[in-house]
Enzyme design. Structure first.
Site, mmCIF file in Angstrom:
data_model
loop_
_atom_site.group_PDB
_atom_site.id
_atom_site.type_symbol
_atom_site.label_atom_id
_atom_site.label_comp_id
_atom_site.label_asym_id
_atom_site.label_seq_id
_atom_site.Cartn_x
_atom_site.Cartn_y
_atom_site.Cartn_z
ATOM 1 N N ARG A 1 5.838 0.074 0.636
ATOM 2 C CA ARG A 1 6.088 -0.682 -0.604
ATOM 3 C C ARG A 1 6.350 0.244 -1.793
ATOM 4 O O ARG A 1 7.055 -0.116 -2.723
ATOM 5 C CB ARG A 1 4.945 -1.653 -0.881
ATOM 6 C CG ARG A 1 4.770 -2.667 0.237
ATOM 7 C CD ARG A 1 4.068 -3.924 -0.193
ATOM 8 N NE ARG A 1 3.541 -4.636 0.969
ATOM 9 C CZ ARG A 1 4.258 -5.439 1.760
ATOM 10 N NH1 ARG A 1 5.537 -5.659 1.515
ATOM 11 N NH2 ARG A 1 3.701 -6.034 2.805
ATOM 12 N N LYS B 1 4.902 -11.015 7.432
ATOM 13 C CA LYS B 1 4.146 -10.040 8.225
ATOM 14 C C LYS B 1 2.800 -10.630 8.657
ATOM 15 O O LYS B 1 2.392 -10.476 9.804
ATOM 16 C CB LYS B 1 3.957 -8.763 7.390
ATOM 17 C CG LYS B 1 3.274 -7.626 8.120
ATOM 18 C CD LYS B 1 3.698 -6.281 7.554
ATOM 19 C CE LYS B 1 3.146 -6.021 6.163
ATOM 20 N NZ LYS B 1 1.691 -5.806 6.125
ATOM 21 N N GLY C 1 -3.021 -1.789 8.610
ATOM 22 C CA GLY C 1 -4.403 -2.223 8.396
ATOM 23 C C GLY C 1 -4.639 -3.616 8.948
ATOM 24 O O GLY C 1 -5.670 -3.896 9.563
ATOM 25 N N GLN D 1 -8.123 -9.824 5.388
ATOM 26 C CA GLN D 1 -8.273 -9.106 6.665
ATOM 27 C C GLN D 1 -9.713 -9.168 7.150
ATOM 28 O O GLN D 1 -9.975 -9.375 8.338
ATOM 29 C CB GLN D 1 -7.837 -7.650 6.502
ATOM 30 C CG GLN D 1 -6.352 -7.509 6.238
ATOM 31 C CD GLN D 1 -5.921 -6.067 6.062
ATOM 32 O OE1 GLN D 1 -6.736 -5.155 6.143
ATOM 33 N NE2 GLN D 1 -4.640 -5.865 5.818
ATOM 34 N N ARG E 1 -7.957 4.993 5.872
ATOM 35 C CA ARG E 1 -8.368 3.713 5.260
ATOM 36 C C ARG E 1 -9.729 3.250 5.783
ATOM 37 O O ARG E 1 -10.097 3.506 6.920
ATOM 38 C CB ARG E 1 -7.287 2.654 5.501
ATOM 39 C CG ARG E 1 -5.995 3.060 4.824
ATOM 40 C CD ARG E 1 -4.894 2.066 5.027
ATOM 41 N NE ARG E 1 -5.172 0.790 4.377
ATOM 42 C CZ ARG E 1 -4.406 -0.291 4.515
ATOM 43 N NH1 ARG E 1 -3.338 -0.250 5.301
ATOM 44 N NH2 ARG E 1 -4.710 -1.395 3.895
ATOM 45 N N SER F 1 -10.814 -9.972 0.649
ATOM 46 C CA SER F 1 -9.932 -9.457 1.696
ATOM 47 C C SER F 1 -9.716 -10.477 2.806
ATOM 48 O O SER F 1 -10.651 -10.858 3.514
ATOM 49 C CB SER F 1 -10.513 -8.168 2.291
ATOM 50 O OG SER F 1 -9.818 -7.841 3.471
ATOM 51 N N LYS G 1 -4.980 0.673 -0.062
ATOM 52 C CA LYS G 1 -3.853 0.145 0.720
ATOM 53 C C LYS G 1 -3.215 1.302 1.506
ATOM 54 O O LYS G 1 -3.835 2.339 1.695
ATOM 55 C CB LYS G 1 -2.864 -0.547 -0.212
ATOM 56 C CG LYS G 1 -3.420 -1.831 -0.830
ATOM 57 C CD LYS G 1 -3.667 -2.894 0.229
ATOM 58 C CE LYS G 1 -4.289 -4.129 -0.356
ATOM 59 N NZ LYS G 1 -4.787 -5.034 0.686
ATOM 60 N N ARG H 1 -0.415 -12.658 13.261
ATOM 61 C CA ARG H 1 -1.308 -13.724 13.750
ATOM 62 C C ARG H 1 -0.673 -14.500 14.901
ATOM 63 O O ARG H 1 -1.373 -14.932 15.816
ATOM 64 C CB ARG H 1 -1.675 -14.648 12.585
ATOM 65 C CG ARG H 1 -2.701 -13.990 11.621
ATOM 66 C CD ARG H 1 -2.735 -14.712 10.276
ATOM 67 N NE ARG H 1 -3.749 -14.226 9.361
ATOM 68 C CZ ARG H 1 -3.650 -13.119 8.604
ATOM 69 N NH1 ARG H 1 -2.582 -12.354 8.696
ATOM 70 N NH2 ARG H 1 -4.614 -12.769 7.774
ATOM 71 N N ASP I 1 -0.068 -7.404 -2.618
ATOM 72 C CA ASP I 1 0.921 -6.437 -2.118
ATOM 73 C C ASP I 1 2.109 -6.274 -3.065
ATOM 74 O O ASP I 1 3.019 -5.479 -2.805
ATOM 75 C CB ASP I 1 1.442 -6.884 -0.742
ATOM 76 C CG ASP I 1 0.358 -6.766 0.325
ATOM 77 O OD1 ASP I 1 -0.577 -5.964 0.152
ATOM 78 O OD2 ASP I 1 0.448 -7.498 1.337
HETATM 79 C C1 S3P Z 1 -3.118 -9.182 4.823
HETATM 80 C C2 S3P Z 1 -4.061 -9.128 3.846
HETATM 81 C C3 S3P Z 1 -3.994 -8.213 2.701
HETATM 82 C C4 S3P Z 1 -2.616 -7.586 2.527
HETATM 83 C C5 S3P Z 1 -2.005 -7.169 3.831
HETATM 84 C C6 S3P Z 1 -1.893 -8.351 4.783
HETATM 85 C C7 S3P Z 1 -3.281 -10.145 5.940
HETATM 86 O O1 S3P Z 1 -4.961 -7.194 2.883
HETATM 87 O O2 S3P Z 1 -2.693 -6.474 1.660
HETATM 88 O O3 S3P Z 1 -0.705 -6.639 3.624
HETATM 89 O O4 S3P Z 1 -2.325 -10.395 6.682
HETATM 90 O O5 S3P Z 1 -4.405 -10.668 6.096
HETATM 91 P P1 S3P Z 1 -6.488 -7.426 2.412
HETATM 92 O O6 S3P Z 1 -6.913 -8.654 3.047
HETATM 93 O O7 S3P Z 1 -7.278 -6.276 2.890
HETATM 94 O O8 S3P Z 1 -6.381 -7.504 0.910
#
Ligand code: S3P
Length: 460
Positions: free
Chosen positions: A414, A43, A116, A191, A144, A189, A368, A48, A341
């Site tokens: 999940r 994913k 997210g 993200q 969130r 994180s 999450k 990306r 995750d």
């Molecule tokens: C992800 C980062 C994670 C993960 C999400 C995918 C990503 O979140 O939980 O399913 O692709 O960068 P966080 O970076 O907020 O922990």
């Protein structure tokens, strides 16, 4: 929801992926899972591929992309921002990029559904370009926290109008003259790290992210492959990731490996179901993602990594997993980012292990797709498993699992998959109130599991 069949060229744009109808599923006790399976594409890499392709010069081609709702929403968003995104009949996705400064204001709202990663990375991608975009999501995503990205992106020059508490719906006004920042991540994180680095792509000068705790590194690796000027240094305060902006990216050909976070479910299924012997092929083994495999092996899980090889810049391998007598262990907090995750799947494995499994460093689970710590604990307790928890930890006393209860999934894919797996080895069937949400990350989950010998069905 996505239908069961293949998606013909470009038709993904017509797929309605928001506001799906909940559908309850039931999982029956099983025995002897077998087969060689391939789970969907990763994913993180799929999101990306679409986003980086959208701001590269030329045509990026991605095969093995996860065609789950989260990623389809990202594809639609990139198309709405001016990139051309198509899916060929052979399953290859083709993205014509617009360059790092070429994104345009979308005509309508950008709907990120349940994702997210989709919204937070896209906010970063858009933040240093003077466009206006309103972002929305489903009921789960709308709860969130977005402040974790709007704070650093505001420092860079973007402006945001958000709903109460820095949440969606949110309108972004991208910076006309973005300024480079140095940002130390306050939470572990990927993200947030990625949002700042992506904003750095169209910012003059050098944008730096300091990461005290290492998180998944797909953004750094892939941006490097796309030709970004990016440097990484390990220093006392953590990893420094520096990107020099306003350099064009070059389109890439990407082969997306299978998602270790999706592999987690058949992996745990085979471990806890007696007489099982399965192989999950082509799973990504990037060490920022393999905490669950390490943990399950420590618990006594019979997992062999076969054919370790490099594919498209990532290590991949095939996982042979056989039923095992698991034992409870203490999982260190430092491992959490590499399996963030995977705790719902781990908690299910722990429920069948002899003794207690302690998991620490779980504070991020609270924010999450659901409050995963609370949802996991409620599901375990409802099915007769003894647990204890604190703000950032969970302890599970394993043994035989009674089952028999319905689990509330709170729009969290999940949670749904984890408890359907638990139903395979519990004494009584286990059901989940909503299996529709599984399509966000693992389309055809039930079909694939049933092909190995499970019986996951609509609940009568
Ligand atoms: C992800 C980062 C994670 C993960 C999400 C995918 C990503 O979140 O939980 O399913 O692709 O960068 P966080 O970076 O907020 O922990």
């Amino acid at each position: 929801m996505l239908g069961a069949g293949a998606i013909p060229a470009t038709s993904y744009l017509d797929i309605e992926v928001h506001g799906s109808t909940p559908s309850a599923l039931i999982s029956n006790p099983a025995h002897g899972l077998t087969g060689v399976i391939r789970v969907p594409g990763d994913k993180s890499i799929s999101h990306r591929s679409l986003m980086f392709g959208a701001v590269a010069v030329g045509e990026t081609r991605a095969s093995g992309l996860l065609e789950g709702e989260d990623v389809i929403n990202t594809a639609k968003a990139m198309q709405a921002l001016g990139a051309k995104v198509e899916r060929s009949a052979d399953g290859t996705w083709r993205i014509q990029g617009v360059g790092v400064s070429g994104l345009m204001s979308p005509k309508g709202d950008l709907d990120f559904g349940n994702s997210g990663t989709g919204v937070r990375l896209a906010l970063g991608l858009m933040a240093s370009t003077p466009l206006i975009a309103r972002c929305i999501g489903d009921a789960s995503l709308s709860k969130r926290p977005m402040g974790r990205v709007t704070v650093p992106l505001s420092e860079l020059g973007a402006r945001f109008e958000t709903a109460e508490g820095n949440r969606l719906p949110l309108t972004l006004h991208g910076a006309k003259h973005a300024v480079p920042i140095t940002y130390t991540l306050p939470v572990a994180s990927a993200q947030v790290k990625s949002a700042v680095l992506l904003a750095g792509l169209n910012t003059p000068g050098r944008t730096t992210v300091i990461e005290p705790v290492a998180t998944r590194d797909h953004t750094e690796r892939m941006l490097k492959a796309f030709g970004a000027e990016i440097a990484i240094e390990k220093r006392a305060q953590g990893r420094h990731i520096m990107i020099t902006g306003q350099r064009e990216l070059k389109a890439q050909i990407i082969d997306v490996p299978a998602d270790p976070s999706s592999a987690a479910f058949p992996m745990v299924a085979a471990l806890i179901t007696e007489g099982s012997d399965i192989t999950i092929s082509n799973v990504m083994l990037n060490e920022t993602r393999t905490g669950l495999i390490t943990t399950l092996i420590e618990m006594g899980g019979d997992i062999a990594v076969l054919n370790r090889r490099l594919a498209g810049g990532e290590e991949v391998g095939d996982l042979r997993v056989r039923s095992s007598k698991l034992k409870g262990i203490t999982v260190p907090a430092t491992r959490a980012p590499s399996m963030i995750d995977e705790y719902p799947a781990l908690a299910v494995a722990a429920a069948f292990a002899k003794g207690t499994t302690h998991m620490a460093g779980l504070e991020e689970l609270r924010v999450k797709e659901s409050d995963r710590l609370a949802a996991v604990e409620a599901g375990l307790k409802a099915n007769g498993v003894a647990t204890r928890s604190g703000p950032d930890w969970l302890a599970v006393d394993g043994g035989a699992v009674e089952g028999g209860a319905e689990v509330k999934t709170h729009l969290d894919h999940r949670i749904a998959m984890a408890f359907l797996v638990m139903g395979l080895a519990a004494r009584k069937t286990i059901s989940v109130d909503d299996g529709a949400t599984i399509a966000t990350s693992f389309p055809h989950f039930a079909k694939l599991m049933n092909g190995m010998g499970c019986r996951i069905e609509p609940r009568p």
